[in-house]
Write a protein that holds these residues in place. Structure first.
Motif, PDB file in Angstrom:
ATOM      1  N   THR A 197      37.581  -4.811 -42.412  1.00  0.00           N
ATOM      2  CA  THR A 197      36.133  -5.082 -42.332  1.00  0.00           C
ATOM      3  C   THR A 197      35.580  -4.924 -40.911  1.00  0.00           C
ATOM      4  OG1 THR A 197      36.549  -7.453 -42.037  1.00  0.00           O
ATOM      5  CG2 THR A 197      36.206  -6.676 -44.295  1.00  0.00           C
ATOM      6  N   LEU A 198      36.443  -4.552 -39.968  1.00  0.00           N
ATOM      7  CA  LEU A 198      35.983  -4.463 -38.568  1.00  0.00           C
ATOM      8  C   LEU A 198      35.154  -3.192 -38.358  1.00  0.00           C
ATOM      9  CD1 LEU A 198      36.364  -5.941 -35.784  1.00  0.00           C
ATOM     10  CD2 LEU A 198      38.130  -4.234 -35.298  1.00  0.00           C
ATOM     11  N   PRO A 199      33.940  -3.317 -37.770  1.00  0.00           N
ATOM     12  CA  PRO A 199      33.124  -2.110 -37.539  1.00  0.00           C
ATOM     13  C   PRO A 199      33.864  -1.080 -36.666  1.00  0.00           C
ATOM     14  CG  PRO A 199      31.826  -4.107 -37.176  1.00  0.00           C
ATOM     15  CD  PRO A 199      33.257  -4.554 -37.361  1.00  0.00           C
TER      16      PRO A 199
ATOM     17  N   ASP B 193      39.058 -17.328 -27.103  1.00  0.00           N
ATOM     18  CA  ASP B 193      38.861 -17.901 -25.763  1.00  0.00           C
ATOM     19  C   ASP B 193      38.203 -19.275 -25.836  1.00  0.00           C
ATOM     20  OD1 ASP B 193      39.988 -15.677 -24.654  1.00  0.00           O
ATOM     21  OD2 ASP B 193      38.271 -15.118 -23.422  1.00  0.00           O
TER      22      ASP B 193
ATOM     23  N   LYS C  88      45.635 -17.193 -22.225  1.00  0.00           N
ATOM     24  CA  LYS C  88      44.460 -17.369 -21.359  1.00  0.00           C
ATOM     25  C   LYS C  88      43.264 -17.731 -22.226  1.00  0.00           C
ATOM     26  CE  LYS C  88      45.444 -14.501 -17.340  1.00  0.00           C
ATOM     27  NZ  LYS C  88      45.015 -13.350 -16.527  1.00  0.00           N
TER      28      LYS C  88
ATOM     29  N   GLU D  28      33.897  -1.351 -32.803  1.00  0.00           N
ATOM     30  CA  GLU D  28      34.798  -2.400 -32.303  1.00  0.00           C
ATOM     31  C   GLU D  28      36.247  -1.924 -32.380  1.00  0.00           C
ATOM     32  OE1 GLU D  28      33.996  -5.292 -30.996  1.00  0.00           O
ATOM     33  OE2 GLU D  28      31.889  -5.494 -31.541  1.00  0.00           O
TER      34      GLU D  28
ATOM     35  N   THR E 188      30.116 -14.316 -38.382  1.00  0.00           N
ATOM     36  CA  THR E 188      30.424 -13.068 -39.091  1.00  0.00           C
ATOM     37  C   THR E 188      31.788 -13.140 -39.765  1.00  0.00           C
ATOM     38  OG1 THR E 188      29.136 -11.885 -37.425  1.00  0.00           O
ATOM     39  CG2 THR E 188      30.620 -10.569 -38.796  1.00  0.00           C
TER      40      THR E 188
ATOM     41  N   THR F 113      41.205 -11.415 -35.527  1.00  0.00           N
ATOM     42  CA  THR F 113      40.639 -10.567 -36.582  1.00  0.00           C
ATOM     43  C   THR F 113      40.076  -9.257 -36.031  1.00  0.00           C
ATOM     44  OG1 THR F 113      38.466 -11.607 -36.421  1.00  0.00           O
ATOM     45  CG2 THR F 113      40.036 -12.578 -37.995  1.00  0.00           C
ATOM     46  N   THR F 114      40.077  -9.080 -34.701  1.00  0.00           N
ATOM     47  CA  THR F 114      39.692  -7.778 -34.140  1.00  0.00           C
ATOM     48  C   THR F 114      40.957  -7.079 -33.650  1.00  0.00           C
ATOM     49  OG1 THR F 114      39.358  -8.630 -31.889  1.00  0.00           O
ATOM     50  CG2 THR F 114      37.432  -8.609 -33.344  1.00  0.00           C
TER      51      THR F 114
ATOM     52  N   ASP G  76      33.750 -17.472 -36.040  1.00  0.00           N
ATOM     53  CA  ASP G  76      32.337 -17.168 -35.786  1.00  0.00           C
ATOM     54  C   ASP G  76      31.642 -16.868 -37.106  1.00  0.00           C
ATOM     55  OD1 ASP G  76      32.383 -14.366 -36.404  1.00  0.00           O
ATOM     56  OD2 ASP G  76      32.870 -13.823 -34.345  1.00  0.00           O
TER      57      ASP G  76
ATOM     58  N   SER H 230      43.934  -9.917 -26.452  1.00  0.00           N
ATOM     59  CA  SER H 230      43.453 -11.230 -26.022  1.00  0.00           C
ATOM     60  C   SER H 230      44.149 -12.409 -26.696  1.00  0.00           C
ATOM     61  CB  SER H 230      41.933 -11.335 -26.199  1.00  0.00           C
ATOM     62  OG  SER H 230      41.565 -11.310 -27.543  1.00  0.00           O
TER      63      SER H 230
ATOM     64  N   TYR I  20      42.761  -7.910 -41.958  1.00  0.00           N
ATOM     65  CA  TYR I  20      41.438  -8.281 -41.432  1.00  0.00           C
ATOM     66  C   TYR I  20      40.693  -7.076 -40.861  1.00  0.00           C
ATOM     67  CZ  TYR I  20      42.695 -13.233 -41.756  1.00  0.00           C
ATOM     68  OH  TYR I  20      43.044 -14.468 -42.211  1.00  0.00           O
TER      69      TYR I  20
ATOM     70  N   GLU J 174      29.473 -12.704 -27.416  1.00  0.00           N
ATOM     71  CA  GLU J 174      29.914 -13.202 -26.107  1.00  0.00           C
ATOM     72  C   GLU J 174      29.121 -14.424 -25.636  1.00  0.00           C
ATOM     73  OE1 GLU J 174      32.482 -11.824 -24.419  1.00  0.00           O
ATOM     74  OE2 GLU J 174      32.219 -12.969 -22.563  1.00  0.00           O
TER      75      GLU J 174
ATOM     76  N   VAL K  10      36.143 -16.057 -30.106  1.00  0.00           N
ATOM     77  CA  VAL K  10      36.605 -17.274 -30.789  1.00  0.00           C
ATOM     78  C   VAL K  10      37.906 -17.757 -30.153  1.00  0.00           C
ATOM     79  CG1 VAL K  10      37.548 -18.156 -32.960  1.00  0.00           C
ATOM     80  CG2 VAL K  10      35.455 -16.786 -32.975  1.00  0.00           C
TER      81      VAL K  10
HETATM   82  N1  LIG Z   1      42.148 -14.394 -23.274  1.00  0.00           N
HETATM   83  C1  LIG Z   1      42.469 -13.173 -22.927  1.00  0.00           C
HETATM   84  O1  LIG Z   1      43.576 -12.899 -22.462  1.00  0.00           O
HETATM   85  C2  LIG Z   1      41.458 -12.092 -23.123  1.00  0.00           C
HETATM   86  C3  LIG Z   1      41.828 -10.749 -22.921  1.00  0.00           C
HETATM   87  C4  LIG Z   1      40.893  -9.757 -23.173  1.00  0.00           C
HETATM   88  C5  LIG Z   1      39.607 -10.102 -23.607  1.00  0.00           C
HETATM   89  N2  LIG Z   1      39.297 -11.417 -23.772  1.00  0.00           N
HETATM   90  C6  LIG Z   1      37.951 -11.811 -24.231  1.00  0.00           C
HETATM   91  O2  LIG Z   1      37.794 -11.369 -25.553  1.00  0.00           O
HETATM   92  C7  LIG Z   1      36.398 -11.221 -25.822  1.00  0.00           C
HETATM   93  C8  LIG Z   1      36.182  -9.957 -26.603  1.00  0.00           C
HETATM   94  O3  LIG Z   1      36.898 -10.051 -27.796  1.00  0.00           O
HETATM   95  P1  LIG Z   1      36.635  -9.061 -29.015  1.00  0.00           P
HETATM   96  O4  LIG Z   1      36.573  -7.678 -28.522  1.00  0.00           O
HETATM   97  O5  LIG Z   1      37.624  -9.412 -30.066  1.00  0.00           O
HETATM   98  O6  LIG Z   1      35.121  -9.399 -29.436  1.00  0.00           O
HETATM   99  P2  LIG Z   1      34.467 -10.511 -30.382  1.00  0.00           P
HETATM  100  O7  LIG Z   1      35.277 -11.692 -30.533  1.00  0.00           O
HETATM  101  O8  LIG Z   1      33.074 -10.677 -29.859  1.00  0.00           O
HETATM  102  O9  LIG Z   1      34.384  -9.749 -31.785  1.00  0.00           O
HETATM  103  C9  LIG Z   1      33.614  -8.570 -31.879  1.00  0.00           C
HETATM  104  C10 LIG Z   1      32.680  -8.603 -33.062  1.00  0.00           C
HETATM  105  O10 LIG Z   1      33.411  -8.304 -34.236  1.00  0.00           O
HETATM  106  C11 LIG Z   1      33.162  -9.286 -35.246  1.00  0.00           C
HETATM  107  N3  LIG Z   1      34.399  -9.381 -36.016  1.00  0.00           N
HETATM  108  C12 LIG Z   1      35.566  -9.922 -35.608  1.00  0.00           C
HETATM  109  N4  LIG Z   1      36.511  -9.709 -36.535  1.00  0.00           N
HETATM  110  C13 LIG Z   1      35.929  -9.062 -37.548  1.00  0.00           C
HETATM  111  C14 LIG Z   1      36.393  -8.562 -38.790  1.00  0.00           C
HETATM  112  N5  LIG Z   1      37.680  -8.654 -39.138  1.00  0.00           N
HETATM  113  N6  LIG Z   1      35.500  -7.970 -39.607  1.00  0.00           N
HETATM  114  C15 LIG Z   1      34.196  -7.831 -39.242  1.00  0.00           C
HETATM  115  N7  LIG Z   1      33.697  -8.248 -38.065  1.00  0.00           N
HETATM  116  C16 LIG Z   1      34.559  -8.855 -37.234  1.00  0.00           C
HETATM  117  C17 LIG Z   1      32.787 -10.527 -34.470  1.00  0.00           C
HETATM  118  O11 LIG Z   1      32.010 -11.392 -35.262  1.00  0.00           O
HETATM  119  C18 LIG Z   1      32.001  -9.945 -33.317  1.00  0.00           C
HETATM  120  O12 LIG Z   1      30.674  -9.703 -33.697  1.00  0.00           O
HETATM  121  C19 LIG Z   1      35.697 -11.243 -24.480  1.00  0.00           C
HETATM  122  O13 LIG Z   1      35.018 -12.465 -24.321  1.00  0.00           O
HETATM  123  C20 LIG Z   1      36.835 -11.173 -23.473  1.00  0.00           C
HETATM  124  O14 LIG Z   1      36.553 -11.845 -22.271  1.00  0.00           O
HETATM  125  C21 LIG Z   1      40.192 -12.403 -23.557  1.00  0.00           C
END
Ligand SMILES: NC(=O)c1ccc[n+]([C@@H]2O[C@H](COP(=O)([O-])OP(=O)(O)OC[C@H]3O[C@@H](n4cnc5c(N)ncnc54)[C@H](O)[C@@H]3O)[C@@H](O)[C@H]2O)c1
Length: 362
Positions: free
Chosen positions: A172-174, A110, A143, A177, A49, A130-131, A47, A138, A169, A73, A108
């Motif tokens: 840099t994560l807020p 999914d 899935k 999050e 960011t 990266t989160t 993505d 996830s 990674y 999302e 990303v």
């Molecule tokens: N497939 C699965 O089994 C499964 C399980 C749980 C959740 N999910 C899905 O995961 C999604 C949520 O994922 P998420 O919580 O990772 O959110 P996300 O992917 O939206 O990331 C959260 C935010 O953090 C930013 N970010 C990511 N890594 C970063 C980094 N290292 N440094 C700075 N910024 C960073 C992203 O740009 C985004 O703005 C939902 O769509 C949910 O449905 C899927």
């Protein structure tokens, strides 16, 4: 700093088995894995960011071009998927031996995973989460989905060829999050049992300071737990994997009723608290066990009480919209004791709602 050897957790799925690699500075590992699988081409999907911070390093190391989606999302949509297909296919360098590298959080993973599942009837892909949320949850289990007429309504199970959890990674994560992922970590510990709950409790301060060793141990524990369930029930068919929905019925209702107000993990913390109350009431969970799990959520700074303006009827309707609905009853995951969860069929009525919602603080 944490320099211990990386950990590897295997997801056992016969010919589709793969490793989750957990450690720091894993780019060389990622490159070696990619080379060894000799893809015709590799494309990094990320993505905006994450791409701006980490995209160049990964694309350069892999010699891969990059496809970038907007962060958030809303990118899990048919229109964004179509754009990603177009960008993946237009240069003509992809074939069935290509590799898609999903670099980012769950969004990303999914979306890129679904593209990988469907292009050429399935191409190989790697998850590079990266989160913290993606590392503990996830990115594991295959899935993939986009949202259409509801959350995750179009999707596929398509296992990655490997998962590289590079905890560098997370620097840099807020903060918001980062902390929200701890709700899923607490959920996993409750489902796993007292040893994981105890070690999570003892590491809580280190995790909050983002101590790398504590983070790596936490990811490894979560990955081991989820990998085992996925190995037993890849397609979520036998009920083993369904226990991961602990706390999620109320969480999904809250996300539906207050769009954008909470991150998923924040809603899960409130959902867990409700599910723990239900477990005490209907599954003989010891109140002290419920309290200690709630205390852990609070220690991580997560809110556990639903807002006072939450309307019980609206919450009931939102819960009934849940995928686990069976006529007027819903299958709720309850905890009998730490490490022992069950599905309970519950009628969605005032009693259930009162228990789930509990006392409200606004
Ligand atoms: N497939 C699965 O089994 C499964 C399980 C749980 C959740 N999910 C899905 O995961 C999604 C949520 O994922 P998420 O919580 O990772 O959110 P996300 O992917 O939206 O990331 C959260 C935010 O953090 C930013 N970010 C990511 N890594 C970063 C980094 N290292 N440094 C700075 N910024 C960073 C992203 O740009 C985004 O703005 C939902 O769509 C949910 O449905 C899927």
């Amino acid at each position: 700093m944490y320099n211990a050897a990386m950990a590897r957790v295997s997801v056992q799925l016969g010919a589709r088995s793969y490793d989750i690699v957990i450690g720091r500075g894993l780019t060389d590992e990622l490159v070696a894995f990619t080379r060894s699988s000799s893809p015709a081409s590799a494309v990094v999907v990320t993505d905006a960011t994450v791409g701006a911070i980490h995209g160049d390093a990964v694309s350069l190391a892999l010699g891969a071009r990059r496809v970038t989606i907007p962060a958030g999302e809303q990118s899990k949509s048919l229109s964004e998927l179509q754009r990603v297909y177009d960008e993946l296919l237009a240069p003509g360098d992809l074939d069935r031996t290509s590799l898609i590298v999903a670099l980012g959080g769950g969004v990303v993973g999914d979306l890129a995973g679904f593209a990988a599942a469907t292009l050429f009837r399935g191409v190989r892909w790697l998850q590079v989460p990266t989160t913290f949320m993606a590392m503990v949850d996830s990115a594991i289990g295959g899935k993939t989905a986009i949202n259409h007429a509801g959350k995750n309504r179009i999707g596929a199970v398509h296992q990655p060829a490997a998962v590289f959890c590079d905890i560098d990674y997370l620097v840099t994560l807020p903060e918001r999050e980062y902390v929200s992922a701890l709700a899923e970590v607490v959920k996993t510990a409750a489902l796993s049992g007292r040893p994981m709950l105890d070690s999570l409790t003892s590491r809580a301060d280190a995790i909050l300071r983002r101590d790398a060793a504590a983070i790596a141990e936490t990811i490894e524990a979560c990955a081991r737990f989820k990998a085992r369930l996925v190995g037993q029930d890849e397609l979520d068919a036998s009920g083993h994997r369904a226990i991961l929905n602990f706390g999620h019925s109320l969480a999904h209702a809250l996300e539906h009723l207050y769009p954008g107000r909470w991150l998923h993990g924040e809603a899960v913390a409130m959902g867990l608290c409700g599910a723990l109350r239900l477990s005490v009431e209907r599954a003989e969970l010891a109140p002290a066990d419920a309290q200690s799990i709630i205390a852990l959520l609070l220690r991580f700074g997560l809110r556990v009480d639903v807002p006072a303006d939450l309307d019980a009827d609206a919450a009931a309707r939102a819960i009934m919209g849940d995928k686990k609905r069976v006529r007027e009853a819903i299958r709720m995951i309850v905890l009998r004791e730490p490490g022992r969860a069950d599905a309970l069929s519950c009628r969605v009525n005032g009693d259930l709602l009162r228990t789930l919602m509990g006392p409200r603080d606004e």
